[in-house]
Enzyme design. Structure first.
Site, PDB file in Angstrom:
ATOM      1  N   ARG A  93       1.041  -1.274   0.002  1.00 38.40           N
ATOM      2  CA  ARG A  93      -0.037  -0.042  -0.117  1.00 38.40           C
ATOM      3  C   ARG A  93       0.870   1.115  -0.068  1.00 38.40           C
ATOM      4  O   ARG A  93       1.617   1.559   0.898  1.00 38.40           O
ATOM      5  CB  ARG A  93      -0.912  -0.038   1.196  1.00 38.40           C
ATOM      6  CG  ARG A  93      -1.797   1.257   1.261  1.00 38.40           C
ATOM      7  CD  ARG A  93      -2.647   1.201   2.537  1.00 38.40           C
ATOM      8  NE  ARG A  93      -3.433   2.156   2.252  1.00 38.40           N
ATOM      9  CZ  ARG A  93      -4.611   2.220   3.257  1.00 38.40           C
ATOM     10  NH1 ARG A  93      -4.857   1.201   4.102  1.00 38.40           N
ATOM     11  NH2 ARG A  93      -5.643   3.167   2.887  1.00 38.40           N
ATOM     12  N   HIS A 181      -8.075   6.979   0.238  1.00 36.30           N
ATOM     13  CA  HIS A 181      -8.857   5.708   0.490  1.00 36.30           C
ATOM     14  C   HIS A 181      -9.263   5.167  -0.886  1.00 36.30           C
ATOM     15  O   HIS A 181     -10.438   4.251  -0.951  1.00 36.30           O
ATOM     16  CB  HIS A 181     -10.108   5.999   1.249  1.00 36.30           C
ATOM     17  CG  HIS A 181      -9.851   6.387   2.601  1.00 36.30           C
ATOM     18  ND1 HIS A 181     -10.571   7.465   3.362  1.00 36.30           N
ATOM     19  CD2 HIS A 181      -9.088   5.984   3.600  1.00 36.30           C
ATOM     20  CE1 HIS A 181      -9.979   7.681   4.561  1.00 36.30           C
ATOM     21  NE2 HIS A 181      -9.057   6.756   4.838  1.00 36.30           N
ATOM     22  N   ARG A 241      -7.964  14.389  12.708  1.00 32.07           N
ATOM     23  CA  ARG A 241      -7.848  15.576  11.734  1.00 32.07           C
ATOM     24  C   ARG A 241      -9.182  16.202  11.551  1.00 32.07           C
ATOM     25  O   ARG A 241     -10.044  15.864  11.581  1.00 32.07           O
ATOM     26  CB  ARG A 241      -7.339  14.933  10.492  1.00 32.07           C
ATOM     27  CG  ARG A 241      -6.142  14.392  10.432  1.00 32.07           C
ATOM     28  CD  ARG A 241      -5.900  13.419   9.220  1.00 32.07           C
ATOM     29  NE  ARG A 241      -5.814  11.920   9.423  1.00 32.07           N
ATOM     30  CZ  ARG A 241      -5.956  11.130   8.609  1.00 32.07           C
ATOM     31  NH1 ARG A 241      -6.197  11.390   7.391  1.00 32.07           N
ATOM     32  NH2 ARG A 241      -6.029   9.660   9.016  1.00 32.07           N
ATOM     33  N   GLU A 379      -9.199  -3.374   1.984  1.00 31.00           N
ATOM     34  CA  GLU A 379      -8.102  -2.839   1.213  1.00 31.00           C
ATOM     35  C   GLU A 379      -6.977  -4.027   0.860  1.00 31.00           C
ATOM     36  O   GLU A 379      -6.311  -4.081  -0.236  1.00 31.00           O
ATOM     37  CB  GLU A 379      -7.733  -1.754   2.003  1.00 31.00           C
ATOM     38  CG  GLU A 379      -8.576  -0.565   2.006  1.00 31.00           C
ATOM     39  CD  GLU A 379      -8.448   0.283   3.189  1.00 31.00           C
ATOM     40  OE1 GLU A 379      -8.698  -0.282   4.067  1.00 31.00           O
ATOM     41  OE2 GLU A 379      -8.277   1.519   2.931  1.00 31.00           O
TER      42      GLU A 379
END
Ligand code: ADP
Length: 400
Positions: A93, A181, A241, A379
């Site tokens: 990734r 994402h 965040r 993922e």
């Protein structure tokens, strides 16, 4: 012995890994997953089989996992002890593929050099993502390595969606909205024809609500807009965040508050979002369980922004047929889903409370104008699929 693919996801304090068996007709099945967590602080190696059996749980000496590079050696050693044969490829990734990579890529020296030029675009993530690639390159040069990007799935956006209203020269330099994402959204888009065939060709918003949060507008399974922009700071509020933030606030912190850039970076990535707003926690579970009005305010803000961004993305799609919740919060919190659905009632969203309580997959009521689903993301499986696809596409004769 089945051939395997290893998936690696290296962050600043952890390396996550998952091993997939390549079965008949190239079907991929997870054999085990694990991670080294607490790199540089209190490192620990854990792994469990798909069925939940613990394979290892070992505290490591700090000097053996002081950084991603040394921790990677520990993972390699443990895999060497555990596996009969080395994986035939490794899928990584990698957060940033820059403007050029719209698909996964076999990593060679030239590609690695290009990916290194994107470090300034993702200074907290890209170096950690690239460290295991580089170290495997050095120690296992024969191993096929594939980089899969969080940005790639969004590269088909109309140019307008990727623009900021700033001078052209900055666009040319790569100051544009990339979106993140992407591996999660790509997995969901690939899953929709099976779970929700009526939605797959339509206009769908996917809300990836985890420790990072973003939303993506899909038209016929392709991303046309996303709430994250130049960095993974934009869009929805997240655990720590802030999401969308007037650039003037950043200027104020730099000037009137004389914050140093490094302190400001830490503030924006680690001290804002649900944690900053509530003053209690970044974890939605903790906030849901709290009677403190600040917890309620943070969660209200969270669901308000999800609803607002739904309008924003529906405008990009010029309509809406379906809405999908995914990732840690989206898959597990019926309460958050209910609160979001309540705010979207004006769009014709109505949940079936029982279906929502048991996490779907279909959670909208039959009379709901918008079909709403819960779809667990994966993922790592997406990365393994890409890795296998590139492996199979390689001309024979090349080293694998
Ligand atoms: P990542 O993979 O980005 O670390 P996840 O998708 O695993 O994140 O999501 C992690 C987040 O999911 C945590 O911050 C936690 O707040 C949230 N979460 C997990 N389970 C629940 C739950 N049952 N209810 C609400 N939030 C949850």
């Amino acid at each position: 012995m089945a051939e395997t693919i290893l998936v690696l996801n290296a962050g600043s304090s952890s390396i996550k890994f998952e091993l997939f068996d390549i079965g008949p007709e190239d079907r991929l099945a997870s054999r085990f997953s694990g991670q080294i967590e607490g790199i540089g602080v209190r490192p620990r190696l854990v792994a469990a089989s798909r069925s939940g059996e613990r394979l290892v749980d070992r505290t490591l000496a700090l000097e053996n996992a002081a950084d991603v590079e040394t921790a990677m050696t520990v993972v390699e050693t443990w895999l060497g002890e555990t596996l009969d044969a080395a994986p035939i490829a490794v899928g990584h990734r990698v957060v940033h593929g820059g403007p050029v990579h719209a698909a996964p890529v076999v990593v060679d020296e030239r590609v690695l050099a290009t990916l290194e030029t994107f470090v300034p675009l993702a200074p907290l993530h890209q170096p950690n993502n690239l460290a295991p690639i580089r170290s495997l390159f050095r120690r296992r040069p024969e191993l096929l390595q594939i980089a899969c990007f969080d940005t790639a799935f969004h590269r088909g956006h109309p140019e307008l969606a990727d623009r900021f209203a700033i001078p052209e020269a900055l666009w040319e330099e790569g100051i544009r909205r990339y979106g993140f994402h992407g591996l999660s959204y790509e997995y969901i888009a690939a899953k929709l024809p099976e779970i929700a065939p009526e939605l797959a060709p339509g206009k769908v918003i996917v809300a990836h609500l985890g420790s990072g949060c973003s939303m993506c507008a899909l038209r016929a399974g392709r991303s046309v807009e996303s709430t994250m922009g130049f960095t993974a700071l934009d869009g929805l509020p997240m655990g720590t965040r802030p999401g969308q933030l007037d650039a003037g606030v950043v200027l104020h912190l730099l000037t009137a508050k004389a914050m140093a850039p490094v302190a400001l970076q830490h503030f924006l990535y680690h001290e804002c979002g649900l944690k900053g707003l509530s003053g209690i926690s970044n974890d939605v579970r903790v906030l849901l369980a709290s009677a403190d009005p600040r917890a309620k305010r943070a969660l209200d803000f969270f669901t308000y922004k999800i609803a607002q961004m739904t309008g924003w993305l529906a405008a990009a799609l010029e309509g809406l047929d379906g809405f999908v919740f995914t990732a840690g919060i989206g898959e597990n919190s019926a309460t958050i889903r209910e609160a979001v659905a309540h705010r979207l009632a004006w769009l014709g969203v109505k949940l079936d409370p029982h279906a929502n309580a048991v996490h779907g997959p279909l959670i909208s009521a039959p009379e709901s104008r918008i079909r709403v689903y819960v779809v667990p993301t994966d993922e790592e499986l997406m990365i393994a699929r890409h890795t296998l696809a590139l492996l199979r596409r390689r001309p024979t004769g090349e080293p694998a």
